[in-house]
Motif scaffolding. Structure first.
Motif, PDB file in Angstrom:
ATOM      1  N   VAL A  57       2.573  -1.711 -15.160  1.00 21.76           N
ATOM      2  CA  VAL A  57       2.240  -0.404 -14.577  1.00 21.76           C
ATOM      3  C   VAL A  57       1.650  -0.589 -13.182  1.00 21.76           C
ATOM      4  O   VAL A  57       2.042   0.089 -12.229  1.00 21.76           O
ATOM      5  CB  VAL A  57       1.279   0.383 -15.491  1.00 21.76           C
ATOM      6  N   SER A  58       0.723  -1.524 -13.057  1.00 22.57           N
ATOM      7  CA  SER A  58       0.093  -1.793 -11.765  1.00 22.57           C
ATOM      8  C   SER A  58       1.132  -2.245 -10.731  1.00 22.57           C
ATOM      9  O   SER A  58       1.133  -1.787  -9.588  1.00 22.57           O
ATOM     10  CB  SER A  58      -0.998  -2.846 -11.942  1.00 22.57           C
ATOM     11  N   ALA A  59       2.026  -3.133 -11.141  1.00 23.57           N
ATOM     12  CA  ALA A  59       3.061  -3.635 -10.223  1.00 23.57           C
ATOM     13  C   ALA A  59       4.028  -2.528  -9.812  1.00 23.57           C
ATOM     14  O   ALA A  59       4.424  -2.441  -8.638  1.00 23.57           O
ATOM     15  CB  ALA A  59       3.822  -4.789 -10.868  1.00 23.57           C
ATOM     16  N   GLN A  60       4.408  -1.673 -10.759  1.00 22.62           N
ATOM     17  CA  GLN A  60       5.315  -0.565 -10.437  1.00 22.62           C
ATOM     18  C   GLN A  60       4.664   0.391  -9.442  1.00 22.62           C
ATOM     19  O   GLN A  60       5.306   0.820  -8.473  1.00 22.62           O
ATOM     20  CB  GLN A  60       5.707   0.193 -11.707  1.00 22.62           C
ATOM     21  N   LEU A  61       3.406   0.715  -9.684  1.00 26.16           N
ATOM     22  CA  LEU A  61       2.698   1.603  -8.759  1.00 26.16           C
ATOM     23  C   LEU A  61       2.607   0.978  -7.377  1.00 26.16           C
ATOM     24  O   LEU A  61       2.908   1.629  -6.369  1.00 26.16           O
ATOM     25  CB  LEU A  61       1.298   1.915  -9.284  1.00 26.16           C
ATOM     26  N   SER A  62       2.184  -0.259  -7.318  1.00 25.04           N
ATOM     27  CA  SER A  62       2.027  -0.943  -6.041  1.00 25.04           C
ATOM     28  C   SER A  62       3.344  -0.997  -5.271  1.00 25.04           C
ATOM     29  O   SER A  62       3.388  -0.686  -4.072  1.00 25.04           O
ATOM     30  CB  SER A  62       1.493  -2.359  -6.285  1.00 25.04           C
ATOM     31  N   ALA A  63       4.422  -1.357  -5.940  1.00 23.39           N
ATOM     32  CA  ALA A  63       5.720  -1.475  -5.275  1.00 23.39           C
ATOM     33  C   ALA A  63       6.229  -0.127  -4.772  1.00 23.39           C
ATOM     34  O   ALA A  63       6.677  -0.017  -3.614  1.00 23.39           O
ATOM     35  CB  ALA A  63       6.736  -2.108  -6.221  1.00 23.39           C
ATOM     36  N   ARG A  64       6.169   0.887  -5.608  1.00 20.31           N
ATOM     37  CA  ARG A  64       6.693   2.198  -5.203  1.00 20.31           C
ATOM     38  C   ARG A  64       5.875   2.811  -4.071  1.00 20.31           C
ATOM     39  O   ARG A  64       6.437   3.370  -3.119  1.00 20.31           O
ATOM     40  CB  ARG A  64       6.737   3.147  -6.392  1.00 20.31           C
ATOM     41  N   ILE A  65       4.556   2.677  -4.148  1.00 15.97           N
ATOM     42  CA  ILE A  65       3.713   3.238  -3.093  1.00 15.97           C
ATOM     43  C   ILE A  65       3.888   2.441  -1.808  1.00 15.97           C
ATOM     44  O   ILE A  65       3.978   3.012  -0.719  1.00 15.97           O
ATOM     45  CB  ILE A  65       2.239   3.300  -3.548  1.00 15.97           C
ATOM     46  N   SER A  66       3.983   1.134  -1.913  1.00 17.32           N
ATOM     47  CA  SER A  66       4.196   0.292  -0.730  1.00 17.32           C
ATOM     48  C   SER A  66       5.497   0.662  -0.028  1.00 17.32           C
ATOM     49  O   SER A  66       5.536   0.771   1.203  1.00 17.32           O
ATOM     50  CB  SER A  66       4.210  -1.183  -1.134  1.00 17.32           C
ATOM     51  N   ARG A  67       6.561   0.860  -0.793  1.00 18.45           N
ATOM     52  CA  ARG A  67       7.841   1.270  -0.183  1.00 18.45           C
ATOM     53  C   ARG A  67       7.689   2.594   0.557  1.00 18.45           C
ATOM     54  O   ARG A  67       8.208   2.766   1.662  1.00 18.45           O
ATOM     55  CB  ARG A  67       8.929   1.383  -1.255  1.00 18.45           C
ATOM     56  N   HIS A  68       6.963   3.527  -0.045  1.00 19.04           N
ATOM     57  CA  HIS A  68       6.761   4.824   0.601  1.00 19.04           C
ATOM     58  C   HIS A  68       5.932   4.691   1.880  1.00 19.04           C
ATOM     59  O   HIS A  68       6.118   5.461   2.816  1.00 19.04           O
ATOM     60  CB  HIS A  68       6.092   5.808  -0.354  1.00 19.04           C
ATOM     61  N   LEU A  69       5.037   3.709   1.921  1.00 19.27           N
ATOM     62  CA  LEU A  69       4.167   3.503   3.091  1.00 19.27           C
ATOM     63  C   LEU A  69       4.736   2.440   4.031  1.00 19.27           C
ATOM     64  O   LEU A  69       3.985   1.749   4.715  1.00 19.27           O
ATOM     65  CB  LEU A  69       2.755   3.120   2.632  1.00 19.27           C
ATOM     66  N   GLN A  70       6.043   2.307   4.073  1.00 16.75           N
ATOM     67  CA  GLN A  70       6.744   1.388   4.966  1.00 16.75           C
ATOM     68  C   GLN A  70       6.262  -0.064   4.837  1.00 16.75           C
ATOM     69  O   GLN A  70       6.087  -0.768   5.832  1.00 16.75           O
ATOM     70  CB  GLN A  70       6.644   1.835   6.431  1.00 16.75           C
ATOM     71  N   GLY A  71       6.047  -0.514   3.615  1.00 16.96           N
ATOM     72  CA  GLY A  71       5.706  -1.910   3.368  1.00 16.96           C
ATOM     73  C   GLY A  71       4.235  -2.250   3.443  1.00 16.96           C
ATOM     74  O   GLY A  71       3.860  -3.421   3.313  1.00 16.96           O
ATOM     75  N   ARG A  72       3.388  -1.267   3.652  1.00 18.61           N
ATOM     76  CA  ARG A  72       1.932  -1.511   3.673  1.00 18.61           C
ATOM     77  C   ARG A  72       1.523  -2.106   2.334  1.00 18.61           C
ATOM     78  O   ARG A  72       2.001  -1.704   1.290  1.00 18.61           O
ATOM     79  CB  ARG A  72       1.195  -0.197   3.919  1.00 18.61           C
ATOM     80  N   ARG A  73       0.642  -3.096   2.356  1.00 11.32           N
ATOM     81  CA  ARG A  73       0.170  -3.721   1.125  1.00 11.32           C
ATOM     82  C   ARG A  73      -0.672  -2.720   0.332  1.00 11.32           C
ATOM     83  O   ARG A  73      -1.545  -2.045   0.888  1.00 11.32           O
ATOM     84  CB  ARG A  73      -0.649  -4.954   1.441  1.00 11.32           C
TER      85      ARG A  73
END
Length: 99
Positions: A57-73
């Motif tokens: 769950v944590s990894a899915q959230l991090s990846a999807r949000i990062s993609r939306h924020l143009q790769g921001r960690r």
């Protein structure tokens, strides 16, 4: 807070999609400091129900949000009834701002 209203709305939407509509998300860390520059996005996600695969769950959230924020960690910390509470949970709960 160094997230636009559109970014905040997108984060809330992604959290609801992945973790459920009852999940709450707080921003904490350096992104709360308007005078700072750069930095990752630290999110504290609270779930009312137990989570079976917290790492996934944590990894899915991090990846999807990062993609939306143009790769921001993006770092995601989960809180759920079946997960251990660590000192970082207390900091995030105390200092975080509800999105």
């Amino acid at each position: 807070m160094r997230l636009s209203p559109e970014q905040q709305a997108a984060i809330r939407r992604i959290v609801a999609d992945v973790a459920g509509s009852d999940a709450q998300v707080r921003l904490f860390g350096s992104r709360l400091d308007d005078s700072a520059r750069g930095g990752d996005v630290d999110l504290f996600v609270t779930l009312e129900r137990p989570v079976e695969q917290p790492a996934l769950v944590s990894a899915q959230l991090s990846a999807r949000i990062s993609r939306h924020l143009q790769g921001r960690r993006v770092d995601v910390i989960l809180s759920a009834p079946n997960l251990r509470t660590l000192p970082i949970h207390d900091v995030a709960r105390r200092e975080g701002v509800l999105l």
